[in-house]
Design a protein around this motif. Structure first.
Motif, PDB file in Angstrom:
ATOM      1  N   LYS A 104      14.915 -38.007  65.253  1.00 63.56           N
ATOM      2  CA  LYS A 104      15.652 -37.617  64.042  1.00 63.56           C
ATOM      3  C   LYS A 104      16.778 -38.603  63.751  1.00 63.56           C
ATOM      4  N   ASP A 105      17.165 -38.729  62.450  1.00 66.35           N
ATOM      5  CA  ASP A 105      18.329 -39.557  62.134  1.00 66.35           C
ATOM      6  C   ASP A 105      19.613 -38.755  62.335  1.00 66.35           C
ATOM      7  N   GLU A 106      20.749 -39.370  61.983  1.00 66.47           N
ATOM      8  CA  GLU A 106      22.018 -38.690  62.284  1.00 66.47           C
ATOM      9  C   GLU A 106      22.210 -37.404  61.494  1.00 66.47           C
ATOM     10  N   HIS A 107      21.398 -37.219  60.403  1.00 64.51           N
ATOM     11  CA  HIS A 107      21.513 -35.976  59.617  1.00 64.51           C
ATOM     12  C   HIS A 107      20.510 -34.934  60.068  1.00 64.51           C
ATOM     13  N   GLY A 108      19.766 -35.259  61.109  1.00 61.29           N
ATOM     14  CA  GLY A 108      18.804 -34.277  61.618  1.00 61.29           C
ATOM     15  C   GLY A 108      17.473 -34.341  60.893  1.00 61.29           C
ATOM     16  N   VAL A 109      17.278 -35.387  60.083  1.00 61.99           N
ATOM     17  CA  VAL A 109      15.998 -35.513  59.366  1.00 61.99           C
ATOM     18  C   VAL A 109      14.991 -36.223  60.272  1.00 61.99           C
ATOM     19  N   VAL A 110      13.790 -35.659  60.344  1.00 62.38           N
ATOM     20  CA  VAL A 110      12.765 -36.230  61.235  1.00 62.38           C
ATOM     21  C   VAL A 110      12.269 -37.558  60.676  1.00 62.38           C
ATOM     22  N   LEU A 111      12.282 -38.588  61.563  1.00 56.96           N
ATOM     23  CA  LEU A 111      11.792 -39.897  61.141  1.00 56.96           C
ATOM     24  C   LEU A 111      10.350 -40.128  61.597  1.00 56.96           C
ATOM     25  N   ARG A 112      10.084 -39.766  62.828  1.00 55.46           N
ATOM     26  CA  ARG A 112       8.757 -39.962  63.436  1.00 55.46           C
ATOM     27  C   ARG A 112       8.510 -38.863  64.466  1.00 55.46           C
ATOM     28  N   TRP A 113       7.245 -38.602  64.705  1.00 54.21           N
ATOM     29  CA  TRP A 113       6.872 -37.760  65.839  1.00 54.21           C
ATOM     30  C   TRP A 113       6.227 -38.649  66.894  1.00 54.21           C
ATOM     31  N   PHE A 114       6.710 -38.528  68.115  1.00 58.99           N
ATOM     32  CA  PHE A 114       6.101 -39.263  69.234  1.00 58.99           C
ATOM     33  C   PHE A 114       5.338 -38.259  70.086  1.00 58.99           C
ATOM     34  N   GLY A 115       4.031 -38.526  70.218  1.00 58.41           N
ATOM     35  CA  GLY A 115       3.221 -37.535  70.945  1.00 58.41           C
ATOM     36  C   GLY A 115       2.379 -38.149  72.050  1.00 58.41           C
ATOM     37  N   THR A 116       2.036 -37.317  73.002  1.00 59.06           N
ATOM     38  CA  THR A 116       1.130 -37.739  74.093  1.00 59.06           C
ATOM     39  C   THR A 116       0.115 -36.633  74.362  1.00 59.06           C
ATOM     40  N   CYS A 117      -1.049 -37.055  74.892  1.00 61.12           N
ATOM     41  CA  CYS A 117      -2.010 -36.087  75.411  1.00 61.12           C
ATOM     42  C   CYS A 117      -2.248 -36.444  76.881  1.00 61.12           C
ATOM     43  N   THR A 118      -2.036 -35.481  77.775  1.00 58.65           N
ATOM     44  CA  THR A 118      -2.188 -35.736  79.219  1.00 58.65           C
ATOM     45  C   THR A 118      -3.387 -34.953  79.751  1.00 58.65           C
ATOM     46  N   ASP A 119      -4.233 -35.667  80.495  1.00 56.71           N
ATOM     47  CA  ASP A 119      -5.440 -35.033  81.066  1.00 56.71           C
ATOM     48  C   ASP A 119      -5.032 -34.076  82.198  1.00 56.71           C
TER      49      ASP A 119
END
Ligand code: ADP
Length: 482
Positions: A104-119
């Protein structure tokens, strides 16, 4: 460092790890997948649009997975979800855990989602195996035939199945209240035996099945057979399998009563028969003197047969007396050598084909029943002869310390297989294999009675034997100080 360099480093990093990695824009559009993602799912970045990524999710998991992801997209809450993903190469579905966090930026707005999938497939399988094994254990525990309980060494019963509760007349509420204790349910005369069992549990982790009784909630008693094993990982807790043996005990009681009755019923006519024979012999001597040798011969052979019969009947009665704890003893001070020599002489006369060789003397006195000790020695020497049909001698070794006399009887006969050596002292037990072939008759009472008599005088009978190599039975008896 330039931004591009940083990005290159980041990409390199995510290519080295075993997770599938993805970056998504706040509107849900895909920005980046690592190589592992493409390799595993076979889905291209174009195909991921409009939830197209979900084509590699197992159909059964797809709907809830899309819903969970959209929920996170809308709320900005971290995403976590378990589902099966299809391996494009093998067609196999494996369990993964998907996680994503918003940047999120300093205003709490989401910029990106970082995701993973673990076996997590292997963990899942272990979990599943555990679940199945727990379910199986539960079914087993619900068995209606075998009583089961989990209890601590100090007595507290934590768990008990219905079969066990029915057996002892308690309820589930009694278990839950923590008031049930196998120690409290154990009658005093079984406490020593229980202590031995606990010792065995400490040292070996399991107890040889043993019999005891429990006091039921209503005060009555129930005879049981128990098998117990220590629970691994639990501190001094064990699981017990409990069988109600009331019926068997009742049957045994009936059998004992039958043996006792049969013994008495058989003895009465035999006593009369012996009396009649004596009268007959007297009459014969009176009318024909000693002339009629042939008839006298028959009579004495009949007498010998009657003696054998009455010995058998007496053994039957002794066995039932032992069962009832009523074997009678007429104690007096005895010279042990004399008892032995008398017995040996009698047995020798009846068995001329074996020579009885005595080595050593005892010079010991004992307070005991002459008859009962004679019974022990004639049984052991008789067996040594009976079970060595091919041999021509039996050796008897006598030795003594200040307080113990040792009498060893050694034969060169058929021997006893190791695993049966303990059991031959049980009543009616006969070592099988060899006897079947050679058909040596017997009823398996002698050693049981002998052992009981020797135990009564605080002594012990032990056996050393090897199949086909003969046997040595040794009696040790505490004696009077000389
Ligand atoms: P019985 O001889 O009437 O069968 P016992 O109680 O005296 O009963 O003996 C029990 C069993 O022990 C026998 O059946 C036999 O198998 C075994 N046994 C006892 N003594 C000997 C021995 N000296 N040699 C081999 N086996 C023996």
């Amino acid at each position: 460092m330039m931004l591009q360099d940083k990005e290159r480093e980041f990409h390199l990093l995510v290519e080295t790890i075993s997770e599938l990695v993805w970056i998504i824009r706040p509107d849900g559009r895909s920005e980046y997948y690592n190589q592992r993602w493409y390799e595993y799912t076979g889905v291209t970045i174009d195909q991921t649009r409009n939830d197209g990524w979900s084509q590699c999710v197992h159909p059964d998991d797809r709907e809830r997975t899309i819903a969970a992801w959209h929920d996170s997209l809308q709320t900005g809450q971290p995403y976590e979800n378990e589902y099966r993903l299809k391996n494009a190469r093998t067609g196999e579905y494996r369990w993964f855990i998907g996680r994503a966090l918003p940047l999120k930026d300093e205003h709490g707005v989401v910029l990106r989602w970082f995701g993973t999938c673990t076996d997590i497939h292997n963990n899942k399988q272990v979990e599943e195996a555990l679940r199945i094994s727990e379910a199986r254990f539960k079914r087993l525990f619900e068995s209606t035939i075998i009583g089961m309980m989990i209890a601590s060494f100090d007595g507290r019963i934590f768990e008990a199945n219905e079969a066990f509760l029915n057996m002892v007349g308690y309820t589930r509420a009694d278990v839950l209240s923590g008031a049930m204790s196998w120690r409290k349910m154990t009658p005093p005369e079984f406490r020593d035996r229980d202590a031995q069992v606990l010792d065995e549990l400490y040292t070996t982790g399991k107890a040889t099945p043993w019999e005891k009784e429990y006091i039921r909630k209503d005060g009555s008693r129930v005879p049981v057979l128990l098998g117990t094993v220590v629970l691994e990982g639990a501190n001094r807790q064990a699981i017990s399998f409990v069988l109600n043996i009331t019926e068997r005990k009742e049957f045994e009681k009936r059998k004992d009563e039958f043996i006792s009755m049969a013994g008495h019923e058989l003895r009465t006519p035999l006593t009369t028969l012996r009396l009649l024979m004596q009268m007959f012999a007297k009459k014969l001597t009176k009318s024909t003197g000693d002339e009629n040798k042939e008839l006298h011969g028959y009579l004495s052979r009949m007498d010998a047969q009657i003696t054998t019969l009455s010995r058998l009947i007496n053994s039957l009665l002794d066995v039932s007396k032992i069962q009832a704890g009523r074997l009678d003893y007429n104690d007096e001070v005895l010279d042990l050598d004399k008892i032995l020599y008398d017995t040996i002489e009698t047995v020798q006369q009846a068995n001329p084909l074996h020579i009885l060789i005595i080595q050593g003397t005892l010079h010991k006195r004992i307070i005991a029943d002459r008859h009962r000790l004679g019974q022990v020695f004639s049984n052991l020497i008789g067996n040594a002869i009976k079970y060595s049909p091919q041999a021509d001698k039996v050796q008897i070794f006598l030795s003594a310390t200040d307080d113990v006399a040792m009498i060893s009887i050694q034969d060169e006969g058929v021997g006893i297989p190791e695993e049966q050596q303990k059991r031959i002292f049980e009543r009616f037990y006969r070592a099988d294999a060899l006897l079947k072939i050679k058909a040596i008759s017997g009823l398996g009472m002698g050693l049981y009675i002998s052992n009981e008599i020797v135990k009564h005088y605080k002594g012990e009978i032990t056996v050393k034997s090897e199949e086909g190599q003969g046997s040595t039975f040794s009696v040790s008896l505490p004696v009077l100080h000389s």
